[in-house]
Design a protein around this motif. Sequence first.
Motif, PDB file in Angstrom:
ATOM      1  N   LYS A   1      14.634 -12.536  28.807  1.00  0.00           N
ATOM      2  CA  LYS A   1      15.844 -11.982  28.193  1.00  0.00           C
ATOM      3  C   LYS A   1      17.050 -12.908  28.349  1.00  0.00           C
ATOM      4  O   LYS A   1      17.930 -12.939  27.489  1.00  0.00           O
ATOM      5  N   ALA A   2      17.080 -13.663  29.447  1.00  0.00           N
ATOM      6  CA  ALA A   2      18.247 -14.503  29.703  1.00  0.00           C
ATOM      7  C   ALA A   2      18.477 -15.497  28.576  1.00  0.00           C
ATOM      8  O   ALA A   2      19.625 -15.792  28.218  1.00  0.00           O
ATOM      9  N   THR A   3      17.394 -16.030  28.008  1.00  0.00           N
ATOM     10  CA  THR A   3      17.534 -16.993  26.912  1.00  0.00           C
ATOM     11  C   THR A   3      18.295 -16.386  25.748  1.00  0.00           C
ATOM     12  O   THR A   3      19.201 -17.006  25.175  1.00  0.00           O
ATOM     13  N   TRP A   4      17.937 -15.168  25.404  1.00  0.00           N
ATOM     14  CA  TRP A   4      18.582 -14.513  24.263  1.00  0.00           C
ATOM     15  C   TRP A   4      20.026 -14.117  24.578  1.00  0.00           C
ATOM     16  O   TRP A   4      20.889 -14.158  23.682  1.00  0.00           O
ATOM     17  N   TRP A   5      20.321 -13.776  25.825  1.00  0.00           N
ATOM     18  CA  TRP A   5      21.704 -13.482  26.207  1.00  0.00           C
ATOM     19  C   TRP A   5      22.570 -14.737  26.119  1.00  0.00           C
ATOM     20  O   TRP A   5      23.708 -14.693  25.627  1.00  0.00           O
ATOM     21  N   PHE A   6      22.045 -15.858  26.602  1.00  0.00           N
ATOM     22  CA  PHE A   6      22.806 -17.103  26.526  1.00  0.00           C
ATOM     23  C   PHE A   6      23.010 -17.524  25.071  1.00  0.00           C
ATOM     24  O   PHE A   6      24.093 -18.007  24.697  1.00  0.00           O
TER      25      PHE A   6
ATOM     26  N   ALA B   1      23.121 -15.516  22.468  1.00  0.00           N
ATOM     27  CA  ALA B   1      24.110 -14.600  21.884  1.00  0.00           C
ATOM     28  C   ALA B   1      25.519 -14.961  22.321  1.00  0.00           C
ATOM     29  O   ALA B   1      26.470 -14.909  21.518  1.00  0.00           O
ATOM     30  N   ALA B   2      25.678 -15.340  23.586  1.00  0.00           N
ATOM     31  CA  ALA B   2      27.003 -15.730  24.081  1.00  0.00           C
ATOM     32  C   ALA B   2      27.502 -16.982  23.373  1.00  0.00           C
ATOM     33  O   ALA B   2      28.674 -17.058  22.970  1.00  0.00           O
TER      34      ALA B   2
ATOM     35  N   ALA C   1      27.240 -21.983  27.597  1.00  0.00           N
ATOM     36  CA  ALA C   1      26.169 -20.998  27.498  1.00  0.00           C
ATOM     37  C   ALA C   1      24.815 -21.691  27.372  1.00  0.00           C
ATOM     38  O   ALA C   1      23.824 -21.264  27.981  1.00  0.00           O
TER      39      ALA C   1
ATOM     40  N   LEU D   1      21.593 -21.937  29.874  1.00  0.00           N
ATOM     41  CA  LEU D   1      20.223 -21.696  29.422  1.00  0.00           C
ATOM     42  C   LEU D   1      19.293 -22.791  29.936  1.00  0.00           C
ATOM     43  O   LEU D   1      18.191 -22.513  30.434  1.00  0.00           O
TER      44      LEU D   1
ATOM     45  N   THR E   1      18.865 -22.651  33.935  1.00  0.00           N
ATOM     46  CA  THR E   1      18.096 -21.504  34.410  1.00  0.00           C
ATOM     47  C   THR E   1      16.625 -21.612  34.015  1.00  0.00           C
ATOM     48  O   THR E   1      15.774 -20.967  34.654  1.00  0.00           O
TER      49      THR E   1
END
Length: 246
Positions: A17-22, A24-25, A67, A71, A74
Amino acid sequence: MFARTCAAEWSRLWTVKATWWFLAAAAAVMVGIATLAGLEAAANPDPTPGGSAWRAAAVTGLPGQFALLALSLTAVTSDYATGGIIPTLQWTPRRAILFLARTTVAVVAATVLGVLLASAATLASFLAAHPLLTFDGGADVLRNVGFVFAVGSAFAVGLGFLLRNTAGTLVTVFLLMLVLPLMLPNFGYAWTTAIAHALPGSGAAFLLIGQVPGMTQTSSVVTMLAWAVGTLVLGGLRLARDDANR
């Protein structure tokens, strides 16, 4: 084995999920700022037509890069945080292969996403400010944006392999890419300015917006490359020589 490891790293990158949050940011920052800037230009009672919409790509790339740098780093440090580096190395025991594959996937993903978002920011600015802006000068801007995102993400990946800690790596990247390059010149000493010019954030700022007195295209490129190569070498050496769980 390298191709198989790259495929595994690519799947791993896009299934968290972190990839998609970064992503989106980065999209919100770059496209959002570009749209607001375009609307502001269109609302100006005395507009100046003829400017390039590609300016939005360069300006928004400066904050938006963080952002995608997060990505990239991380993608490395998350394995150490969860202990997943142990089974990862059991599956890919040749550490050089893992290092090259993980670096390649993270850098390519961040670079492609950065260029695509820069193009989207340009289009958003053009549409918001229509008909004031043009599409002139796109090749030079995209070249600089691509370079900054590629070398910046390589620096972040190398630092991730070296520090093996998400919070520490994030703070270090933030300091070297933003805080120190902005803060040190304000002290007014020649040596603090020289230190600032030797940091990767100053090189990125010059290549994107060009507002770093005393720096040139060549010095900016060399500075960023030196930091990226240096951290990758040190990170690769630590992966090869140290226990993975330390």
